[in-house]
Scaffold this active site. Sequence first.
Site, PDB file in Angstrom:
ATOM      1  N   HIS A 176       3.957   6.299   8.395  1.00 54.15           N
ATOM      2  CA  HIS A 176       2.720   5.543   8.605  1.00 54.15           C
ATOM      3  C   HIS A 176       2.442   4.608   7.423  1.00 54.15           C
ATOM      4  CE1 HIS A 176      -1.878   5.413   8.673  1.00 54.15           C
ATOM      5  NE2 HIS A 176      -1.477   4.725   9.718  1.00 54.15           N
ATOM      6  N   HIS A 183      -3.194  -3.588   5.740  1.00 51.88           N
ATOM      7  CA  HIS A 183      -4.089  -2.859   6.649  1.00 51.88           C
ATOM      8  C   HIS A 183      -5.523  -3.378   6.627  1.00 51.88           C
ATOM      9  CE1 HIS A 183      -6.873   0.398   7.803  1.00 51.88           C
ATOM     10  NE2 HIS A 183      -5.947   0.714   8.681  1.00 51.88           N
TER      11      HIS A 183
END
Length: 259
Positions: free
Chosen positions: A12, A54
């Site tokens: 991730h 992100h």
Amino acid sequence: MTQQRPFILIAHRGVSAEAPENTLAAFDKALEQGFPHIELDVQLTRDGHVVVIHDTTLERTTNGSGPLAGHTLEALGRLDAGSWFSTTFRGEHIPTLAEVLRWYRGRAFLHLEMKSLEPELPVRVSELLREHGWYNVPRLQPGDPWAGPFILTSFDKAQLDRVRLLLPSAPLAWLVEEVTPSLVDTCVASGIAMLCPHARSVTREAVALSRERRLRVRTWGVATEEGLLNAYHAGAEGTTVNWPRRAREVLRGLEPGES
Ligand code: G3P
Ligand code: CA
């Protein structure tokens, strides 16, 4: 003790427990540790380039400040995206998607999350996937979203719908909080191949409901070993996780026959 069935551990934002998230260092670590499935987040710069990051702001993961979308690629290229994590990673930069596609072609399976909502983002991502030879690759099992070499994901269904028009055969995965019958119907009607509920919320019933309609299921949001095991025991096919090595050990420790 052996794991009872395949369960795909997706690094991730790379191996983000051990290297700064969404950097080449974190992605390289995934490959070094034997995890070719890599999740990453993409967004647009002020001048329309696709970069891997992100947050919508720069403070948490770089030495810059302010909104990402207020910066050009040239300005972002001067930032340090590694020191916030550890001085060992000083000098890591914010990768461009083009760079990632060049560097990992043939070596990684990318779970590409379109993080922002601009309609321009799927356009640019689709162009890059074509340009760098990721889209027009022969697939041994064309209907199987795990056949690779990438899956496009989003929490925003409109972004997935845009990609469907631009890359008709690209595998799509919808990130959701939990599986519901109505979401399953929507996926089937929209050509979405995979549902991705939160690891805590997924149940055996949710997986069965999805599989009856030929939808695949993988989870996200694993924060603890309990979350990992819940996803595994519910019958999901894999999950994103920041610590794939530890997750592999946890799964290896299951009793034979545990499913
Ligand atoms: O796998 C999906 C997951 O990455 C979604 O959450 O906030 O980490 O992008 P987030
Ligand atoms: Ca993500």
